[in-house]
Scaffold this motif. Structure first.
Motif, mmCIF file in Angstrom:
data_model
loop_
_atom_site.group_PDB
_atom_site.id
_atom_site.type_symbol
_atom_site.label_atom_id
_atom_site.label_comp_id
_atom_site.label_asym_id
_atom_site.label_seq_id
_atom_site.Cartn_x
_atom_site.Cartn_y
_atom_site.Cartn_z
ATOM 1 N N ILE A 1 0.024 -8.082 7.280
ATOM 2 C CA ILE A 1 -0.125 -6.629 7.175
ATOM 3 C C ILE A 1 -1.154 -6.349 6.082
ATOM 4 O O ILE A 1 -1.155 -6.994 5.043
ATOM 5 N N LEU B 1 -3.604 -3.068 4.032
ATOM 6 C CA LEU B 1 -3.650 -1.630 3.777
ATOM 7 C C LEU B 1 -5.101 -1.242 3.454
ATOM 8 O O LEU B 1 -5.795 -0.700 4.281
ATOM 9 N N GLY C 1 -2.510 -5.840 -2.394
ATOM 10 C CA GLY C 1 -1.715 -7.070 -2.453
ATOM 11 C C GLY C 1 -0.661 -7.217 -1.375
ATOM 12 O O GLY C 1 0.132 -8.152 -1.404
ATOM 13 N N VAL C 2 -0.632 -6.322 -0.371
ATOM 14 C CA VAL C 2 0.398 -6.440 0.674
ATOM 15 C C VAL C 2 0.174 -7.684 1.540
ATOM 16 O O VAL C 2 1.108 -8.265 2.067
ATOM 17 N N ARG D 1 -0.467 -10.624 0.726
ATOM 18 C CA ARG D 1 -0.395 -11.891 -0.011
ATOM 19 C C ARG D 1 0.341 -12.959 0.796
ATOM 20 O O ARG D 1 1.301 -12.689 1.503
ATOM 21 N N VAL D 2 -0.175 -14.153 0.672
ATOM 22 C CA VAL D 2 0.366 -15.281 1.404
ATOM 23 C C VAL D 2 0.270 -16.483 0.475
ATOM 24 O O VAL D 2 -0.637 -16.576 -0.350
ATOM 25 N N GLN E 1 7.824 -14.041 7.740
ATOM 26 C CA GLN E 1 8.809 -13.158 7.121
ATOM 27 C C GLN E 1 8.154 -11.838 6.699
ATOM 28 O O GLN E 1 8.671 -10.755 6.972
ATOM 29 N N ARG E 2 6.975 -11.923 6.070
ATOM 30 C CA ARG E 2 6.331 -10.698 5.587
ATOM 31 C C ARG E 2 5.795 -9.833 6.734
ATOM 32 O O ARG E 2 5.611 -8.638 6.571
ATOM 33 N N LYS F 1 7.455 -9.071 9.162
ATOM 34 C CA LYS F 1 8.596 -8.321 9.706
ATOM 35 C C LYS F 1 9.004 -7.133 8.840
ATOM 36 O O LYS F 1 9.964 -6.435 9.171
ATOM 37 N N VAL F 2 8.303 -6.890 7.733
ATOM 38 C CA VAL F 2 8.739 -5.852 6.792
ATOM 39 C C VAL F 2 9.018 -4.518 7.481
ATOM 40 O O VAL F 2 10.025 -3.880 7.232
ATOM 41 N N TYR F 3 8.120 -4.116 8.345
ATOM 42 C CA TYR F 3 8.234 -2.778 8.921
ATOM 43 C C TYR F 3 8.637 -2.795 10.391
ATOM 44 O O TYR F 3 8.318 -1.866 11.134
ATOM 45 N N GLU G 1 10.423 0.351 11.584
ATOM 46 C CA GLU G 1 9.560 1.534 11.604
ATOM 47 C C GLU G 1 8.526 1.429 12.720
ATOM 48 O O GLU G 1 8.209 2.425 13.372
ATOM 49 N N LEU H 1 10.172 2.343 15.945
ATOM 50 C CA LEU H 1 10.393 3.789 16.010
ATOM 51 C C LEU H 1 9.095 4.513 16.369
ATOM 52 O O LEU H 1 9.076 5.378 17.251
ATOM 53 N N SER H 2 8.008 4.146 15.694
ATOM 54 C CA SER H 2 6.711 4.783 15.944
ATOM 55 C C SER H 2 6.311 4.653 17.405
ATOM 56 O O SER H 2 5.855 5.607 18.026
#
Lengths: 473, 278
Positions: free
Chosen positions: B214, B216, B223-224, B226-227, B255-256, B258-260, B263, B266-267
């Motif tokens: 993911i 931004l 930093g979203v 990051r791996v 794993q990262r 899957k954070v959203y 959401e 839903l979107s």
């Protein structure tokens, strides 16, 4: 209006801005302060002693003629007051809201020595808001065109200031912004409840009216390098690319889901408007218990943002104590009123995850204050064996920012120090590359909006001198 | 606003979109990506540049409709405009003469492998490409990859087209027949990249993967993305997107991603129900 004598002035108590009730405001993202009414502003303005040698002016990084604009407010000449401020500060509505006045103008105010200082920040904000909301913004006359072109990298406070100054000197200015909205940290970092984005928008519109070309979605260093810009017709460049590099704490569990950098947490909220999800597409995680680490304005913005997302326990965890916090006093008070739970003299040691890789707790260690360190603040020292766990399902790391490496990496002849900050000549904004100037957080590390603006002003003068010399050769 | 010059569907769910973006067309290199925001309320998503045309000033991205943003993007037509396109971002692929190179594209990952494969070929490498998809319908760019490869192997998981099996089966087949590449590039779903990495690690074949966390801002600011690579935290947007596969923590990456999940679901549901209404 009768002029008051000193005694009468000193009798007036410092006026408070009207503000949203704490219980109401934690349910929304609207601005906390409503600002002064004209009457309150005029009353507050009368507290100023109009010192002949005003220390407040010297205390302001851009030397606004504070007594002059305050006396205009006292006379009810609000638009004139705003214009007075704008002679030295092109972004008063912003500075009135985000400057740490207690460390600058108000910190040295004469009447503040015995009582409370004049609310200079509130008055600055009032004058700027008055001018904007009464449609009285006029564009000053510009110097005749010099035919020189300047590229400004980054549209944060440093970039906006240097652009505004240079365009009024008759130069042609293009501001390049990497994100889709101009404003830099003012757009992505500072929340709506502290700096409404329509105010930033109108400040940027004002620059456009002055003739500044603002280009978004353009990453200098990637879309074009500084060198390419200088080779394609720009005579000089200013780098104000900011401290946009999040610092993590290098503790275990930092990559668990639910652990955010403050930059990410605030960018999702402010720039992407995730508080309006799903109307807006960018999501953000919410939790019952949230921990924010740090003691600066960014930490305060993050924890108050968390509270507004319905967090039951929003903890602000800081390794020093209330007195050492670098955050603005007003934000600290507002945070307290909003029910933020401060945990001082405490630092995280590791994050603990659940079976799905989400954070479920943070192990912290207690600290005690030892000898003062280089910053003059007492150094926090861990207390052995004092570790304990706080249950949180979301954590935000707001312990500082590094400098964004993009420009130095792609412009090898701009030298940087060991922290990656661009090196400038003493008392100057000139970098090691001829024709390239720099200021704000990319030079200073994480500092303030007004210091970045001060750099912008200095840079504008130096760039103008540089161009004149270059033209004369 | 950035105009869509040409759009065509490569399959029922995969679109090829050519955007007018002269600055990016001029400066982009294989392996780099752009961040696109479809409209004023849109999110920022990274998409690798599949192709570019300096003369026309265009770049091409290939998009599979998975979530709300990609679905919206794929429903746009020639002549429409997206709100924002910014780039080129990330480090370009390391292009050099390695000798024998195998490039592997899984699903829409083939679109990302394509420009780098082309560059490998141009650098004089002997290129074997393996492209695969779950089913025939999701297989893309077979002809384009064939043109830039010395040899091509095509697989489908369900056997609906060409060889039945996974791309790793084909790679294993090559290795078993003593064709040992000097470099493997694998781009596709994380489980596929992980499987390739596990296989090549056994044979100590240098392997590069292009990661899709993911993002931004895409400039190293948030930093979203990051791996963990060789135990060190890296930002895929500025330190990558390509990394040494044998050092990547794929578990953490998955794993990262899957954070959203909630959401995102839903979107998409809201978008679909809106489409049904209108």
């Amino acid at each position: 209006m009768a002029t008051l004598d000193k005694k009468e002035r000193l009798k007036i108590p410092r006026q408070k801005m009207l503000e949203q009730d704490p219980l109401a405001r934690i349910m929304n993202f609207e601005e906390v302060n409503f600002g002064f009414t004209p009457n309150l502003a005029m009353l507050e303005a009368q507290r100023c002693l109009l010192c002949p040698k005003p220390p407040c002016v010297a205390g302001c990084p851009v030397n606004i003629e504070i007594p002059s604009f305050i006396s205009l407010i006292a006379e009810g000449k609000f638009t004139e007051a705003a214009k007075k401020i704008k002679e030295t500060n092109s972004l008063p509505a912003i500075c009135g809201r985000v400057c740490p006045q207690e460390e600058q103008c108000e910190g040295v105010c004469v009447i503040g020595k015995k009582g409370t200082p004049v609310a200079i920040g509130h008055l600055e904000r009032f004058a700027a808001d008055w001018e904007r909301t009464h449609g009285e913004i006029t564009v000053p006359e510009k110097a005749p065109s010099t035919g020189k072109k300047i590229a400004v990298v980054g549209s944060g406070p440093a970039g906006l200031t240097v652009a505004s100054e240079l365009v009024q000197m008759g130069h042609s200015v293009t501001v390049f912004e990497a994100l889709h909205v101009p404003g830099g940290v003012l757009a992505y970092g500072i929340p709506e409840f502290r700096l409404p984005k329509d105010i930033l928008g109108s400040e940027v519109d004002y620059l456009r009216k002055l003739g500044v070309d603002v280009v978004t979605d353009f990453v200098v260093g990637k879309t074009s390098t500084i060198e390419e810009l200088l080779n394609s017709g720009y005579d000089a460049a200013f780098v104000g690319s900011g401290a946009g590099l999040p610092v993590f704490m290098s503790i275990p569990g930092e990559n668990l889901n639910g652990v955010y950098s403050a930059n990410e947490y605030l960018t999702r909220t402010n720039l992407m408007k995730s508080y309006l999800f799903p109307e807006y597409d960018t999501p953000i995680a919410k939790a019952k218990n949230v921990a924010v680490f740090g003691g600066g304005n960014t930490a305060m913005d993050s924890v108050r943002t968390a509270k507004r997302f319905g967090t039951e326990h929003a903890y602000l965890i800081y390794r020093r104590s209330w007195e050492e916090m670098p955050a603005r006093l007003e934000e600290r008070h507002h945070a307290k009123e909003e029910g933020i739970e401060f945990i001082f003299l405490t630092a995280p040691t590791r994050f603990i995850g659940d079976e799905n890789g989400w954070v479920k707790g943070v192990e912290c260690i207690k600290m005690e204050l030892g000898e003062p360190d280089a910053s003059g603040r007492r150094r926090p020292v861990p207390v052995k064996g004092s570790e304990y766990i706080i249950d949180v399902e979301l954590a935000v790391i707001a312990v500082g920012n590094g400098s964004n490496p993009l420009i130095p990496l792609t412009t090898p002849d701009i030298q940087t120090n060991k922290w990656g900050n661009i090196i400038v000549k003493e008392n100057s904004t000139a970098t090691t590359k001829s024709g390239v100037f720099a200021g704000g957080d990319i030079v200073r590390g994480g500092a303030t909006v007004i210091l970045a603006m001060g750099d912008g002003k200095t840079a504008a003068k130096e760039i103008d001198t540089y161009l004149n010399k270059k033209g004369g050769e | 606003m950035t105009k869509i010059i040409k759009k065509r569907m490569l399959s029922q769910v995969i679109a090829e979109i050519e955007l007018l973006s002269p600055h990016i067309a001029k400066s982009q290199k294989p392996g780099q990506f752009v961040i696109i925001r479809v409209d004023d309320k849109g999110e920022r998503i990274p998409l690798t540049i599949a192709n570019s045309d300096k003369e026309k000033g265009t770049i091409t991205v290939i998009v599979q409709a998975i979530g709300k943003t990609t679905t919206k993007l794929n429903s746009m037509e020639t002549g429409d405009s997206v709100a924002d396109v910014v780039g080129p971002l990330g480090k370009p692929s390391h292009i050099d003469y390695f000798g024998k190179v195998v490039t592997i594209g899984g699903g829409v990952g083939t679109a990302i492998a394509w420009p780098t494969t082309r560059a490998f070929k141009k650098a004089g490498n002997e290129v074997i490409s393996i492209i695969g998809a779950r089913t025939k319908e999701l297989l893309i760019l077979e002809q384009e990859m064939r043109e830039v490869s010395d040899r091509i192997i095509v697989t489908t998981d369900d056997g609906s087209y060409a060889n039945k099996g996974f791309v790793t089966d084909s790679l294993k087949g090559l290795i078993d027949s003593t064709i040992i590449p000097n470099l493997v590039l694998a781009i596709g779903p994380v489980p596929m990249m992980r499987a390739v990495s596990e296989l090549t690690k056994k044979y100590a074949i240098p392997t590069v993967v292009s990661l899709n966390p993911i993002m931004l801002d895409g400039t190293g600011m948030c930093g979203v993305c990051r791996v963990s690579v060789a135990g060190k935290t890296m930002f895929a947007c500025v330190d990558g997107p390509e990394f040494d596969a044998h050092k990547v923590d794929f578990e953490g990456l998955m794993q990262r991603l899957k954070v959203y999940q909630k959401e995102e679901k839903l979107s998409l549901e809201l978008l679909k129900s809106w489409e049904r209404v209108s």
